[in-house]
Structure formats: structure tokens, C-alpha cells
Design a protein around this motif. Structure first.
Motif, PDB file in Angstrom:
ATOM      1  N   GLU A   1     -27.194  80.514 -66.935  1.00  0.00           N
ATOM      2  CA  GLU A   1     -27.352  80.394 -65.483  1.00  0.00           C
ATOM      3  C   GLU A   1     -28.700  80.934 -65.029  1.00  0.00           C
ATOM      4  N   GLY A   2     -29.121  82.044 -65.630  1.00  0.00           N
ATOM      5  CA  GLY A   2     -30.411  82.616 -65.245  1.00  0.00           C
ATOM      6  C   GLY A   2     -31.576  81.713 -65.611  1.00  0.00           C
ATOM      7  N   ILE A   3     -31.533  81.145 -66.814  1.00  0.00           N
ATOM      8  CA  ILE A   3     -32.620  80.257 -67.253  1.00  0.00           C
ATOM      9  C   ILE A   3     -32.657  78.990 -66.401  1.00  0.00           C
ATOM     10  N   THR A   4     -31.494  78.454 -66.097  1.00  0.00           N
ATOM     11  CA  THR A   4     -31.442  77.253 -65.260  1.00  0.00           C
ATOM     12  C   THR A   4     -32.035  77.525 -63.879  1.00  0.00           C
ATOM     13  N   GLY A   5     -31.733  78.698 -63.330  1.00  0.00           N
ATOM     14  CA  GLY A   5     -32.274  79.043 -62.023  1.00  0.00           C
ATOM     15  C   GLY A   5     -33.783  79.222 -62.018  1.00  0.00           C
ATOM     16  N   ILE A   6     -34.333  79.646 -63.157  1.00  0.00           N
ATOM     17  CA  ILE A   6     -35.779  79.893 -63.222  1.00  0.00           C
ATOM     18  C   ILE A   6     -36.566  78.614 -63.483  1.00  0.00           C
TER      19      ILE A   6
ATOM     20  N   LEU B   1     -42.523  83.374 -66.587  1.00  0.00           N
ATOM     21  CA  LEU B   1     -42.385  84.195 -67.796  1.00  0.00           C
ATOM     22  C   LEU B   1     -41.919  85.607 -67.450  1.00  0.00           C
ATOM     23  N   GLU B   2     -42.425  86.139 -66.372  1.00  0.00           N
ATOM     24  CA  GLU B   2     -42.011  87.480 -65.954  1.00  0.00           C
ATOM     25  C   GLU B   2     -40.535  87.508 -65.562  1.00  0.00           C
ATOM     26  N   GLU B   3     -40.098  86.486 -64.846  1.00  0.00           N
ATOM     27  CA  GLU B   3     -38.684  86.412 -64.470  1.00  0.00           C
ATOM     28  C   GLU B   3     -37.795  86.265 -65.706  1.00  0.00           C
ATOM     29  N   LEU B   4     -38.250  85.462 -66.660  1.00  0.00           N
ATOM     30  CA  LEU B   4     -37.487  85.272 -67.887  1.00  0.00           C
ATOM     31  C   LEU B   4     -37.381  86.580 -68.673  1.00  0.00           C
ATOM     32  N   GLU B   5     -38.461  87.316 -68.726  1.00  0.00           N
ATOM     33  CA  GLU B   5     -38.449  88.593 -69.460  1.00  0.00           C
ATOM     34  C   GLU B   5     -37.470  89.573 -68.831  1.00  0.00           C
TER      35      GLU B   5
ATOM     36  N   VAL C   1     -41.188  72.562 -68.222  1.00  0.00           N
ATOM     37  CA  VAL C   1     -40.150  72.684 -69.245  1.00  0.00           C
ATOM     38  C   VAL C   1     -38.776  72.609 -68.587  1.00  0.00           C
ATOM     39  N   THR C   2     -37.826  72.145 -69.352  1.00  0.00           N
ATOM     40  CA  THR C   2     -36.441  72.090 -68.861  1.00  0.00           C
ATOM     41  C   THR C   2     -35.690  73.326 -69.341  1.00  0.00           C
ATOM     42  N   PRO C   3     -34.599  73.677 -68.663  1.00  0.00           N
ATOM     43  CA  PRO C   3     -33.787  74.814 -69.122  1.00  0.00           C
ATOM     44  C   PRO C   3     -33.313  74.636 -70.563  1.00  0.00           C
ATOM     45  N   GLU C   4     -33.001  73.401 -70.966  1.00  0.00           N
ATOM     46  CA  GLU C   4     -32.542  73.161 -72.333  1.00  0.00           C
ATOM     47  C   GLU C   4     -33.634  73.472 -73.342  1.00  0.00           C
ATOM     48  N   GLU C   5     -34.881  73.117 -73.034  1.00  0.00           N
ATOM     49  CA  GLU C   5     -35.997  73.412 -73.942  1.00  0.00           C
ATOM     50  C   GLU C   5     -36.215  74.915 -74.071  1.00  0.00           C
TER      51      GLU C   5
END
Length: 422
Positions: A137-142, A153-157, A186-190
Motif C-alpha cells: 500500500e505504501g509503495i502504491t501510494g508513492i 526515494l526519500e519517502e520510500l526509504e 516506474v510502476t509500483p509493481e516494478e
């Protein structure tokens, strides 16, 4: 009695009682003519209550009617524990362990036959669903319709850190993603696929099965950990696996502080066909471990599994006692224990780091087993432990079932953690 009832209509029940009374028969009274009966009251008016007729004093009392007592109800919170069922080890607030009684054990000859159910990957993915949902859910939102820039990248970290992968691991994973996809949409799946590959690369070197040295008689395995991490249950499951492989196994109930732990291990011994060495509650744990090793050597068993009491890593006295157990074992075999397993509860998150540090310094931990991954959204802690300590992870648990402890597979874990298919 005739005078008393003359002119009245006897109730049916009372007539029956009169007939049952041991009184000499008398001529029956003539029925009263219908015309002499009082006219019925109008429907709207209720008849005045009539006083109950007084019974003769010489009539016997009516027979007592016995009502059978209802069957006793079983206590709702304590299912009966049969001798062939192990008790729930984690005393944490019923984790309800979960309050479901385990299924009856198979006979020792059939221990290697897993009951038909979901495949291991499906169970692993289901067990890690809480962790994977948080990351997915977090990756999809970003990354929905967004380029991979510094802000993303900062949000992902930050997301990876909150999932307990740890700052070092989160920084390494995002750096690898930036190296290959920076500036591109990039897509969330990638992103998930890239992260899964990086997680598998990190945990791959520490994914090692627990191997038994056949030249040792016995191979001594000491199981340690803090309270509630599932040591006794883990020992029972390991014993089942070794027995399924055709090895002879002996169990030592070294948690002498809890009578329940001793009883629990005895039940596991019955289920798996393994002898259990036990003493009275409060007995010296080091002395018990010494006796168990002596008996195991005389019997020539392949594996000796030693349970220990749960110890908090900040209690120096209890930790010293654990070191005493190791010293005493070495008096019998200076190379023992040949394996020291630390069980970790995945729900503790980053607290697992301090447990590893203290136990590693005290008793030279050689391998880890992570339990309760199915009840935690902090499955990423395993990645952080692998990155920081490099200690082998031999097995992981995603349930209370006897088959829910399996050797750690790095790729299957990484893909399950990121919610990907096999």
C-alpha cells in the motif's frame, strides 16, 4: 369427605389423587344436573378467582417429580488438553495460541506425511500478509504515475524503515533502485520487484538449513531466548522433523522454573516418540543438562535438544545461569553445545536486535529461528538482522501448526514480503 365435596365439581387432578388414596371405596356421587350449575360469566368479564379446594388431611402427598440435572458445561476458556496434544506455549494474552488445541499427533511412522493443505509458499505469503500489505500500500501510494526522483526515494526509504527493515538496509535498497531507475517513470509493481530482488540478495547468504553432524552422538542443540518466543514449541517441531528423517532424538526439559513447560515438553515427547529427561520444578537446570547429555551418550542418540527457561536479556543473574549450563555441558563434551539456537518473536520488531546482541555475547549464538511472522507487520526485521549480524537463519514460523516451521528460503521470503507471486 362425601359431605365436603357434595355439590362441587372436582378438578380432574384432584379426582385422580382421590382415586389413588388408600381409602375404602364409597358410592360415587351422582353428577349434578346441568341446570343447577351457575351460568357462565359473560365473555368480557373474568370470573372471580376461586379458592383452591382444601384437600382431606388423610390423603397422601402428591408424588415428587424429579427433574434431571443438566449436564455440566465445559469451561469456555480452558479446552481440555489430551495427552496427545501439546499445550499453547506463548503465554501472551491469549494469542488466542491462539486458544485452539493442536491436531492429534500422527504416529511416529507417519511423521513425514504432511496433511493435505496449502503449499508452503502460499502459507508463507499468507503469514506475511500483514507486512506485505503495509509495504504494498505504501509503495502504491508513492509511485502511482510518478517518476523516481529524490523526493520519491526519500519517502520510500522512510516506508522501509517503518516496516522494520532498518535504516542501513533501507538506504542500501533505495540506492540500488536509484542506480537502475532514477529519473524514469516506474510502476509500483516494478518497485516491488526490484525491492524483492534486493531483499533476497541481502538475506540469501544467511539462509542456511540446520545440519546435524552424524559423527556426533549426540549432536547437542541448546535452545535459548526470552520469555514467550516459543522455545518449547520450536523444540517439539524440530524433534518431529528429525524423527521424520529417521534420527533418534532425546529432549531435556531444562525450563525447570515452569511446571507447564516440563509437562508441555513431555507431551511433545509422546507425540514424536522421543524420551524426555525431566526433574522436579525448581531443580538445578545445569545439573539436568549434565545428566541428559550423559544419558544421551550412553543411549547413542543422534540429537539432544535442551530447552531452557525464558530469560530477559537485561537480567544479569539469569544470563549467568545460562552460561553455567554451557560450562557444565562442556564438562561432558568440550565441543558442546554444537548448535545454539536463539528463538526470536517477529512481533517484537527492532527489540530483536538487542536480544541477539546480548545472547550472542553470553552463549555464542550460532543460528536464529524467527517465530510468529504470521502475527506481525514487522516481517522486515529479518532483513535488518541479516544485514547487521550475518548470523544464519535456519527456520521461520508462520503458525502454530506442527508443519508451520520450515527451513528459511531467501527468495520465497523476499517475494512474500513484497506481495509477489512465486
Amino acid at each position: 369427605m362425601i359431605l365436603r365435596w357434595f355439590g362441587r365439581k372436582k378438578p380432574e387432578e384432584e379426582t385422580r389423587k382421590d382415586e389413588a388414596a388408600p381409602v375404602a371405596p364409597e358410592p360415587a356421587a351422582s353428577p349434578e344436573p346441568v341446570a343447577q350449575e351457575p351460568a357462565p360469566a359473560p365473555p368480557a368479564a373474568e370470573p372471580a378467582p376461586q379458592p383452591a379446594p382444601e384437600l382431606p388431611s388423610d390423603l397422601p402427598p402428591p408424588p415428587a417429580v424429579e427433574t434431571p440435572d443438566p449436564p455440566p458445561l465445559a469451561p469456555p476458556d480452558k479446552p481440555e488438553v489430551r495427552e496427545d496434544e501439546p499445550e499453547v506455549v506463548n503465554p501472551q494474552p491469549p494469542e488466542p495460541v491462539r486458544a485452539e488445541a493442536p491436531a492429534p499427533a500422527p504416529a511416529p511412522a507417519a511423521l513425514d506425511e504432511e496433511p493435505p493443505k496449502k503449499g508452503w509458499f502460499a502459507r508463507l505469503k499468507e503469514g506475511l500478509s500483514k507486512s506485505s500489505s503495509k509495504l504494498t500500500e505504501g509503495i502504491t501510494g508513492i509511485f502511482t504515475k510518478r517518476k523516481l526522483d529524490d523526493e520519491a526515494l526519500e519517502e520510500l526509504e522512510e516506508l522501509l524503515i517503518t516496516a522494520d527493515l532498518g535504516p542501513a538496509t533501507a538506504a542500501k535498497v533505495t540506492a540500488e533502485l536509484a542506480r537502475t531507475r532514477f529519473g524514469k517513470e516506474v510502476t509500483p509493481e516494478e518497485v516491488r520487484a526490484t525491492l524483492a530482488a534486493e531483499v533476497a540478495r541481502i538475506v540469501g547468504p544467511i539462509a542456511r538449513p540446520l545440519e546435524i553432524d552424524a559423527s556426533l552422538k549426540p549432536h547437542v542443540i541448546l535452545v535459548v531466548g526470552v520469555n514467550g518466543t516459543g522455545k518449547t514449541t520450536t523444540i517439539g517441531k524440530l524433534a518431529r522433523q528429525f524423527r521424520a528423517e529417521g534420527k533418534s532424538v532425546m529432549l531435556a526439559a531444562g525450563d525447570t522454573f515452569r511446571a507447564a513447560a516440563v509437562s508441555q515438553l513431555k507431551i511433545w515427547g509422546e507425540r514424536t516418540g522421543c524420551p524426555v529427561i525431566a526433574r522436579d520444578t525448581g531443580a538445578d537446570a545445569a545439573g539436568l543438562a549434565y545428566d541428559a547429555l550423559e544419558q544421551a551418550r550412553r543411549a547413542g542418540v543422534d540429537v539432544l535438544l535442551i530447552d531452557t527457561a525464558g530469560r530477559l536479556q537485561n537480567k544479569a543473574g539469569l544470563m549467568d545461569e545460562l552460561r553455567k549450563i554451557v560450562r557444565v555441558i562442556k564438562k561432558v563434551d568440550e565441543t558442546a553445545p554444537h548448535t545454539t539456537l536463539l528463538t526470536l518473536d517477529a512481533t517484537t520488531g527492532q527489540n530483536a536486535h538487542s536480544q541477539v546482541e546480548v545472547f550472542r555475547d553470553m552463549v555464542n549464538v550460532s543460528g536464529l529461528i524467527l517465530t510468529k511472522l504470521d502475527g506481525s507487520a514487522r516481517g522486515g526485521v529479518l532483513v535488518a538482522l541479516a544485514e547487521k549480524f550475518k548470523i544464519p537463519v535456519h527456520a521461520i514460523g508462520v503458525g502454530e501448526g506442527v508443519y508451520d516451521l520450515r527451513p528459511f528460503d531467501a527468495d520465497a521470503f523476499a517475494r512474500s514480503l513484497l506481495g509477489l507471486e512465486k
